[in-house]
Motif scaffolding. Sequence first.
Motif, mmCIF file in Angstrom:
data_model
loop_
_atom_site.group_PDB
_atom_site.id
_atom_site.type_symbol
_atom_site.label_atom_id
_atom_site.label_comp_id
_atom_site.label_asym_id
_atom_site.label_seq_id
_atom_site.Cartn_x
_atom_site.Cartn_y
_atom_site.Cartn_z
ATOM 1 N N GLY A 59 47.474 38.777 37.539
ATOM 2 C CA GLY A 59 47.281 38.112 38.822
ATOM 3 C C GLY A 59 47.605 38.952 40.044
ATOM 4 N N SER A 60 47.563 40.266 39.897
ATOM 5 C CA SER A 60 47.939 41.134 41.021
ATOM 6 C C SER A 60 46.740 41.770 41.715
ATOM 7 N N ILE A 61 45.522 41.554 41.159
ATOM 8 C CA ILE A 61 44.340 42.253 41.668
ATOM 9 C C ILE A 61 43.217 41.247 41.933
ATOM 10 N N VAL A 62 42.554 41.404 43.052
ATOM 11 C CA VAL A 62 41.378 40.587 43.384
ATOM 12 C C VAL A 62 40.207 41.533 43.638
ATOM 13 N N LYS A 63 39.070 41.291 42.961
ATOM 14 C CA LYS A 63 37.876 42.123 43.151
ATOM 15 C C LYS A 63 36.675 41.225 43.434
ATOM 16 N N GLU A 64 35.943 41.559 44.489
ATOM 17 C CA GLU A 64 34.781 40.766 44.875
ATOM 18 C C GLU A 64 33.713 40.761 43.785
ATOM 19 N N GLU A 65 33.550 41.887 43.076
ATOM 20 C CA GLU A 65 32.555 41.975 42.007
ATOM 21 C C GLU A 65 32.837 40.931 40.928
ATOM 22 N N ILE A 66 34.107 40.795 40.555
ATOM 23 C CA ILE A 66 34.475 39.821 39.530
ATOM 24 C C ILE A 66 34.278 38.404 40.051
ATOM 25 N N LEU A 67 34.642 38.174 41.300
ATOM 26 C CA LEU A 67 34.433 36.857 41.902
ATOM 27 C C LEU A 67 32.970 36.430 41.808
ATOM 28 N N ALA A 68 32.071 37.363 42.129
ATOM 29 C CA ALA A 68 30.638 37.050 42.116
ATOM 30 C C ALA A 68 30.133 36.769 40.703
ATOM 31 N N LEU A 69 30.624 37.515 39.728
ATOM 32 C CA LEU A 69 30.137 37.336 38.362
ATOM 33 C C LEU A 69 30.668 36.060 37.724
ATOM 34 N N VAL A 70 31.972 35.794 37.853
ATOM 35 C CA VAL A 70 32.512 34.608 37.200
ATOM 36 C C VAL A 70 31.984 33.335 37.851
ATOM 37 N N ARG A 71 31.468 33.466 39.076
ATOM 38 C CA ARG A 71 30.863 32.311 39.736
ATOM 39 C C ARG A 71 29.672 31.782 38.921
ATOM 40 N N GLN A 72 29.051 32.663 38.095
ATOM 41 C CA GLN A 72 27.881 32.268 37.310
ATOM 42 C C GLN A 72 28.248 31.593 35.994
ATOM 43 N N ALA A 73 29.519 31.667 35.591
ATOM 44 C CA ALA A 73 29.924 31.146 34.289
ATOM 45 C C ALA A 73 29.932 29.623 34.277
ATOM 46 N N GLY A 74 29.796 29.057 33.080
ATOM 47 C CA GLY A 74 29.856 27.607 32.955
ATOM 48 C C GLY A 74 31.209 27.068 33.360
ATOM 49 N N ALA A 75 32.255 27.787 33.022
ATOM 50 C CA ALA A 75 33.623 27.440 33.426
ATOM 51 C C ALA A 75 34.439 28.723 33.387
ATOM 52 N N VAL A 76 35.494 28.753 34.173
ATOM 53 C CA VAL A 76 36.359 29.931 34.220
ATOM 54 C C VAL A 76 37.803 29.447 34.161
ATOM 55 N N HIS A 77 38.571 30.098 33.308
ATOM 56 C CA HIS A 77 39.984 29.758 33.228
ATOM 57 C C HIS A 77 40.809 31.044 33.251
ATOM 58 N N PHE A 78 41.665 31.162 34.246
ATOM 59 C CA PHE A 78 42.566 32.300 34.355
ATOM 60 C C PHE A 78 43.934 31.919 33.795
ATOM 61 N N ILE A 79 44.407 32.726 32.851
ATOM 62 C CA ILE A 79 45.748 32.556 32.295
ATOM 63 C C ILE A 79 46.609 33.650 32.920
ATOM 64 N N ILE A 80 47.508 33.254 33.796
ATOM 65 C CA ILE A 80 48.263 34.216 34.596
ATOM 66 C C ILE A 80 49.639 34.428 33.971
ATOM 67 N N SER A 81 49.963 35.680 33.710
ATOM 68 C CA SER A 81 51.238 36.018 33.081
ATOM 69 C C SER A 81 52.348 36.066 34.127
ATOM 70 N N VAL A 82 53.286 35.169 33.978
ATOM 71 C CA VAL A 82 54.470 35.127 34.849
ATOM 72 C C VAL A 82 55.684 34.959 33.942
ATOM 73 N N ASP A 83 56.681 35.796 34.112
ATOM 74 C CA ASP A 83 57.843 35.751 33.220
ATOM 75 C C ASP A 83 59.151 35.486 33.936
ATOM 76 N N GLY A 84 59.091 35.230 35.233
ATOM 77 C CA GLY A 84 60.318 34.938 35.956
ATOM 78 C C GLY A 84 60.018 34.684 37.423
#
Length: 564
Positions: free
Chosen positions: A209-234
């Motif tokens: 969850g530390s990086i945002v890329k416009e290319e990825i935003l545009a591509l996942v917008r086409q998916a049927g559903a998107v689920h991000f599992i964000i690693s947080v340990d504290g």
Amino acid sequence: MIQPSKKTFCTAPFTSFVIDPDKGVRPCCTFAGHQGNIGQDQLTDILSGDQWQSIQRQVSEGKMPDGCANCYSREKATGWSVRTSSFDPRLTRKDNWQKGLTQIEINSSNVCNLACTHCSSTFSSRWGDITAKLDEENIPHYRNSEHSVYKPDPDNMVRQLAALDLSYLKIARFKGGEPLLNPDFPAVLRHLSDRGILNKIKVMVVTNGSIVKEEILALVRQAGAVHFIISVDGTGKLQEYIRHGPSELLRIERFLENFSTLEHVTFSLSVSVMVYNVFTLDRITNWWYGLRTRYHEKLRYPLSFGLHVVDPPILSVNVLQDSTRKKLVKKYRRLRDADYTHVIQALKQPFAGAAVHDEFVAYTRGMDKIRGTAILDVVPELETEMVLLKTEQQERKWRLFDFRHKTGTAAETLGRGIALSRTGRYKRALKLYDRFLIENQGKGLAAKWEVELHRAVILGMTNEWRKSLYEFYRLVQADPKMTLSAAQRPEALPPGKFLGAISRRLAGETGFVETPSFRLVIEGLAYQALGIKHEAVARVAEALQLDPKFDLAKIAREEMNLVA
């Protein structure tokens, strides 16, 4: 049609594959060992190959393949596993697992911007220097000391996927390394889009969850559903202590803000419960629930803590002493703001023992020295745990870590060598065995043959096939008739004999010793030792017919005229 009548049945070998950073392929992310590598092999051949089909047969018959042991151990210890969460047939839709691939997982690079303390160089490119320094200081860490940066190869990845039938695909997972730093990730999304199936599937991404890329935003917008599992340990300094890099929670909140603009996106947390954060899981809960009003239906609740670090064992919660774990059980029984069921179950497991506890202390001190950190600054609750218990068992273990001391008995040496091998430290295992053999020169083969056997196995695992062949042949020569009988009737072999030790004592070490091709090579070597040359040549030729890529058989064919 396969009937999943066993409670332990898993659909992964039938519906799924995982591509790891080194390009190795296995049924799921917890399976121990690879069945092929897309750097050299075709994915279609791997999924239809003998090793893969053998795993399917074992699962269908209600047996547990060697590679599944870690998953079932985790399930027993915590009540949660990858099998129960993703591959239980009761969770699948319309029995599609019986028809074809429904899930794929691409973890094809270890490039990462973090060096989490529970990770390794296999999954983070930033871990190489750390492992080297831990080795220099002789600090136990249970990780592969070999280090490589596994680079993406988008062209090959797309070629491999293009040959598959993905008509039943429901889920495409992406892990790492960090997926948003891996060019294979957008390449696969574009490929799925070109095939007209991206809009029909769910894309799941495990990210820091530390990086945002416009290319990825545009591509996942086409998916049927998107689920991000964000690693947080504290929270606060603990998050940065554990994950060691640009991982502060404000960065993660910016990630949520950017990707929450997608209508069909959801988010959940992946918390790796370990000895460092088990005291303050409720703080993570408070932070996550504090975001609820901002993101409405996009965050997954209730928060559950099912993922527990069991490897390396020195970071498991059961390295804590009984009194500490009992206090934590009382704490989490009182809390109702999240589901702590798995945490309580893990804390109630038996104490790992003084030796593992002291390894945890040594590891933590070593990491603090390397990173310039101090664990008690971020986890003051560990003050009573950061002491060495100094048992005789631990003193013996430390002597085994130090190659300047004697190696011990054959059984002790073999046990240490297997432990080193299973964590990928093959060179250290070979050094240990070489020292043992020097110290035991003049003793009969019976006193050291299991060590020599595992040494031959490791040589094969490290592609030193010619040396491996000569070691196997030397062992076969000791009793070629018994070896021939064992190779032809392995089920009748008494425990402790040649092939029996491979199947039992060294179980799970490597796949090639369990293959029909390997047994045919052993038969060939036995016939060679008995002077029956034509049978020796025939057995090796048959081995190559079964597996033309088996290097041990190739070398045996080349050397057959030389090893007499």
